[in-house]
Design a protein around this motif. Structure first.
Motif, PDB file in Angstrom:
ATOM      1  N   ASN A 146       0.691  -1.228  -0.056  1.00  0.00           N
ATOM      2  CA  ASN A 146       0.068  -0.271  -0.090  1.00  0.00           C
ATOM      3  C   ASN A 146       0.662   1.246  -0.377  1.00  0.00           C
ATOM      4  N   GLU A 147       2.219   1.627  -0.394  1.00  0.00           N
ATOM      5  CA  GLU A 147       2.904   2.520  -0.920  1.00  0.00           C
ATOM      6  C   GLU A 147       3.263   3.189   0.713  1.00  0.00           C
ATOM      7  N   VAL A 148       3.738   2.632   1.466  1.00  0.00           N
ATOM      8  CA  VAL A 148       4.227   2.840   2.726  1.00  0.00           C
ATOM      9  C   VAL A 148       5.387   3.602   2.749  1.00  0.00           C
ATOM     10  N   SER A 149       6.670   2.826   1.660  1.00  0.00           N
ATOM     11  CA  SER A 149       7.579   3.302   1.930  1.00  0.00           C
ATOM     12  C   SER A 149       7.193   4.744   0.304  1.00  0.00           C
ATOM     13  N   LEU A 150       6.649   5.239  -0.358  1.00  0.00           N
ATOM     14  CA  LEU A 150       6.647   6.269  -0.705  1.00  0.00           C
ATOM     15  C   LEU A 150       6.302   7.335   0.199  1.00  0.00           C
ATOM     16  N   ALA A 151       5.059   6.861   0.699  1.00  0.00           N
ATOM     17  CA  ALA A 151       4.468   7.415   1.889  1.00  0.00           C
ATOM     18  C   ALA A 151       5.177   8.015   2.042  1.00  0.00           C
ATOM     19  N   ALA A 152       6.234   7.259   3.071  1.00  0.00           N
ATOM     20  CA  ALA A 152       7.230   7.637   4.297  1.00  0.00           C
ATOM     21  C   ALA A 152       8.783   8.678   3.450  1.00  0.00           C
ATOM     22  N   PHE A 153       8.994   7.918   2.110  1.00  0.00           N
ATOM     23  CA  PHE A 153      10.098   8.757   1.878  1.00  0.00           C
ATOM     24  C   PHE A 153       9.257  10.640   1.231  1.00  0.00           C
ATOM     25  N   ALA A 154       8.093  10.978   1.313  1.00  0.00           N
ATOM     26  CA  ALA A 154       7.299  11.897   0.409  1.00  0.00           C
ATOM     27  C   ALA A 154       7.469  13.183   1.687  1.00  0.00           C
ATOM     28  N   ALA A 155       7.113  12.391   2.155  1.00  0.00           N
ATOM     29  CA  ALA A 155       6.738  13.206   4.490  1.00  0.00           C
ATOM     30  C   ALA A 155       8.370  13.508   4.518  1.00  0.00           C
ATOM     31  N   LEU A 156       9.308  12.524   4.579  1.00  0.00           N
ATOM     32  CA  LEU A 156      10.751  13.474   4.523  1.00  0.00           C
ATOM     33  C   LEU A 156      11.013  14.075   3.722  1.00  0.00           C
ATOM     34  N   ASP A 157      10.896  13.589   2.155  1.00  0.00           N
ATOM     35  CA  ASP A 157      11.006  15.096   1.815  1.00  0.00           C
ATOM     36  C   ASP A 157      10.686  15.766   1.764  1.00  0.00           C
ATOM     37  N   GLY A 158       9.452  16.572   1.765  1.00  0.00           N
ATOM     38  CA  GLY A 158       8.901  17.257   2.101  1.00  0.00           C
ATOM     39  C   GLY A 158       9.509  18.032   3.043  1.00  0.00           C
ATOM     40  N   LEU A 159       9.302  17.098   3.855  1.00  0.00           N
ATOM     41  CA  LEU A 159      10.084  18.187   4.761  1.00  0.00           C
ATOM     42  C   LEU A 159      11.318  18.603   5.119  1.00  0.00           C
ATOM     43  N   MET A 160      12.133  17.919   4.761  1.00  0.00           N
ATOM     44  CA  MET A 160      13.444  18.761   4.249  1.00  0.00           C
ATOM     45  C   MET A 160      13.784  19.474   3.189  1.00  0.00           C
ATOM     46  N   LEU A 161      12.745  19.925   2.741  1.00  0.00           N
ATOM     47  CA  LEU A 161      12.602  20.601   1.304  1.00  0.00           C
ATOM     48  C   LEU A 161      11.928  22.018   2.255  1.00  0.00           C
ATOM     49  N   GLN A 162      11.088  21.792   3.743  1.00  0.00           N
ATOM     50  CA  GLN A 162      11.235  22.732   4.203  1.00  0.00           C
ATOM     51  C   GLN A 162      12.607  23.040   4.890  1.00  0.00           C
ATOM     52  N   PHE A 163      13.061  22.263   5.301  1.00  0.00           N
ATOM     53  CA  PHE A 163      13.750  22.492   6.272  1.00  0.00           C
ATOM     54  C   PHE A 163      14.422  23.519   6.123  1.00  0.00           C
ATOM     55  N   LEU A 164      15.296  23.098   4.320  1.00  0.00           N
ATOM     56  CA  LEU A 164      16.840  23.943   3.509  1.00  0.00           C
ATOM     57  C   LEU A 164      15.903  25.361   3.381  1.00  0.00           C
ATOM     58  N   THR A 165      14.547  25.340   2.919  1.00  0.00           N
ATOM     59  CA  THR A 165      13.704  26.743   2.641  1.00  0.00           C
ATOM     60  C   THR A 165      13.778  27.511   4.019  1.00  0.00           C
TER      61      THR A 165
END
Length: 190
Positions: A146-165
C-alpha cells in the motif's frame, strides 16, 4: 624541482566536476551550468567536462546519480527504521552540513517538469530513494504494501525541503520523529 599537482577544491578529476555542478546549481540554478562555469568552479579546464561526460546532459545525469548515492549515505536513510530522535538528528545534520546536495536534487526535480530527459533521471532518483526506504522498513518488520515506503519518503522529502527553505529545526525535527512514530505503529509483532 618537480612541482606537486594542484589539488582541486572538490577532489580529483571526475568527482571535482560533479561537486562543481552541485555548487554551481546551488548558487545559480540549472541555467548557470555551463562548461565554463563547471570547469572554473572545479579549477580545471572546461574541456574536461566533455572528456569525462561527453555533454552537459551527460554531466547532469552523472551528477544526479552521484548526488543520490551520497545523499542516501550521508543522510542515514537506511537507518530510517530506527524510528528515533537520533535518526531525525542525523538526517537534519547531514542536510544542514551539505545543503547544496539536496538543493541540486530539488532543482532537477523542478526542471524535470519542463525537460523529459531530466524526468527520466528524476524517476530513477525517486526509485532509488523509495527502494532504500522500503529495504529499511522491511528490515524493521513494517508491511510496505500500500505504498508505505513512498509515503514515508515523500513525508521526509517534503520535510527536508521545508528545512532547506525555512530552516526551522524546532518544527522539522519533531515532524521527522512523528513520521518515525507513525511507521513504528505499522511494525508487525515479532
Amino acid at each position: 624541482m618537480t612541482s606537486q599537482p594542484r589539488k582541486l577544491p572538490y577532489g580529483d578529476g571526475r568527482d571535482a566536476l560533479l561537486a562543481a555542478v552541485i555548487s554551481v546549481v546551488a548558487e545559480k540554478g540549472l541555467r548557470g551550468v555551463t562548461y565554463r562555469s563547471v570547469g572554473s568552479r572545479a579549477g580545471v579546464n572546461h574541456a574536461l567536462v566533455t572528456h569525462h561526460f561527453g555533454s552537459l546532459d551527460g554531466l547532469l545525469a552523472a551528477t544526479m546519480e552521484w548526488a543520490v548515492h551520497r545523499s542516501i549515505e550521508e543522510t542515514g536513510l537506511e537507518g530510517l527504521a530506527d524510528f528515533d530522535e537520533s535518526f531525525a538528528d542525523a538526517l537534519i545534520n547531514s542536510v544542514a552540513a551539505e545543503p547544496e546536495l539536496q538543493l541540486f536534487q530539488f532543482e532537477m526535480i523542478l526542471e524535470s517538469r519542463r525537460n523529459p530527459e531530466i524526468r527520466e533521471m528524476v524517476s530513477r532518483l525517486y526509485q532509488n530513494y523509495v527502494r532504500t526506504v522500503e529495504q529499511a522498513l522491511v528490515k524493521k518488520g513494517v508491511d510496505t504494501r500500500n505504498e508505505v515506503s513512498l509515503a514515508a519518503f515523500a513525508a521526509l522529502d517534503g520535510l527536508m525541503l521545508q528545512f532547506l527553505t525555512i530552516s526551522d529545526t524546532t518544527r522539522i525535527k519533531p515532524a521527522v520523529v512523528q513520521v518515525g512514530r507513525m511507521l513504528a505503529k505499522l511494525q508487525q509483532p515479532g
